[in-house]
Enzyme design. Structure first.
Site, PDB file in Angstrom:
ATOM      1  N   GLY A  26      51.789  34.492   0.508  1.00 26.25           N
ATOM      2  CA  GLY A  26      51.926  35.632   0.933  1.00 26.25           C
ATOM      3  C   GLY A  26      50.300  36.056   1.168  1.00 26.25           C
ATOM      4  CB  SER A  27      47.638  35.421   2.661  1.00 26.94           C
ATOM      5  OG  SER A  27      48.253  34.643   2.814  1.00 26.94           O
ATOM      6  NE  ARG A  28      44.272  42.019   6.011  1.00 29.00           N
ATOM      7  CZ  ARG A  28      43.880  43.282   5.778  1.00 29.00           C
ATOM      8  NH1 ARG A  28      44.469  44.540   5.005  1.00 29.00           N
ATOM      9  NH2 ARG A  28      42.658  43.769   6.277  1.00 29.00           N
TER      10      ARG A  28
END
Length: 217
Positions: free
Chosen positions: A184-186
């Site tokens: 998960g990340s952005r």
């Protein structure tokens, strides 16, 4: 299903762990070993799902800004981009859950003019300060419309490995891969103030396919 090249080490470790735990469970628990093996198998399959490479037809783009990742638009706001542009810009942030494809793609076509890696914290990826305080890599492209577009890979609480393949001077093609973020990340994209934003908060994006904005030529 085609797997990303970044999957090799992770899948090898996951296979070893799954095999050892399954063997120990069968030896000691016999028929009750399924209580451990079945949930573990689900997690093992999710690792493969995470590293999938979807087959997508990437078109040529000049004025369009393409979604750089699969995910959900969580922020659209005017900000001060102080690292490279050093002026106000429109920030579009897309959050990726562990179930999304995590291939990172160029949002615009042009030439890579800036790249810098920053070590940092591991705040949850949707935290507003993660853009400036988390581990991250910032890149900028001089677009075919003569605009400077900045985009940033941001590590999150789970994602702790950012991979990028481009260098300054390389050609950028909108929708084509330049990197990968594990788990998960952005991704943040910083656009000129006169850019027409097409996406809205809450939209689900498909990297390399969906148009999130258009810049004036």
């Amino acid at each position: 299903m085609k797997l990303h090249k970044e999957s090799k080490g992770t899948i090898a470790v996951a296979t070893i762990i799954f095999t050892i735990i399954s063997a120990v469970s069968i030896y000691y628990l016999e028929m009750f070993s399924l209580l451990i093996i079945v949930p573990l198998l689900v997690i093992y399959c999710l690792v493969f799902w995470f590293f999938r490479v979807p087959n997508r037809e990437i078109l040529d783009h000049v004025e369009s800004v393409i979604a750089p990742v699969d995910g959900k638009v969580v922020m659209i706001k005017e900000v001060e981009e102080s690292e490279f542009l050093k002026e106000k810009a429109i920030q579009v942030s897309i959050f990726m859950s562990p179930l999304n494809v995590h291939i990172c793609r160029f949002p615009v076509s042009g030439k890579v003019i800036y790249k810098k890696y920053h070590p940092g914290k591991y705040l949850v990826a949707w935290h507003e300060k993660s853009s400036t305080e988390n581990e991250r890599t910032t890149m900028a492209v001089e677009s075919l419309t003569n605009h400077k577009v900045v985009f940033r890979q941001i590590a999150g609480y789970v994602a702790r490995r950012i991979v990028f393949y481009c260098n300054e001077g390389d050609s950028a093609k909108a929708g084509h891969e330049f990197g990968f973020i594990k788990f998960g990340s952005r991704m943040d994209v910083f656009l000129p103030l006169d850019t027409e934003i097409i996406c809205k908060i809450g939209d689900k994006t498909k990297g390399g396919i969906d148009v999130i904005a258009k810049m004036k030529n």
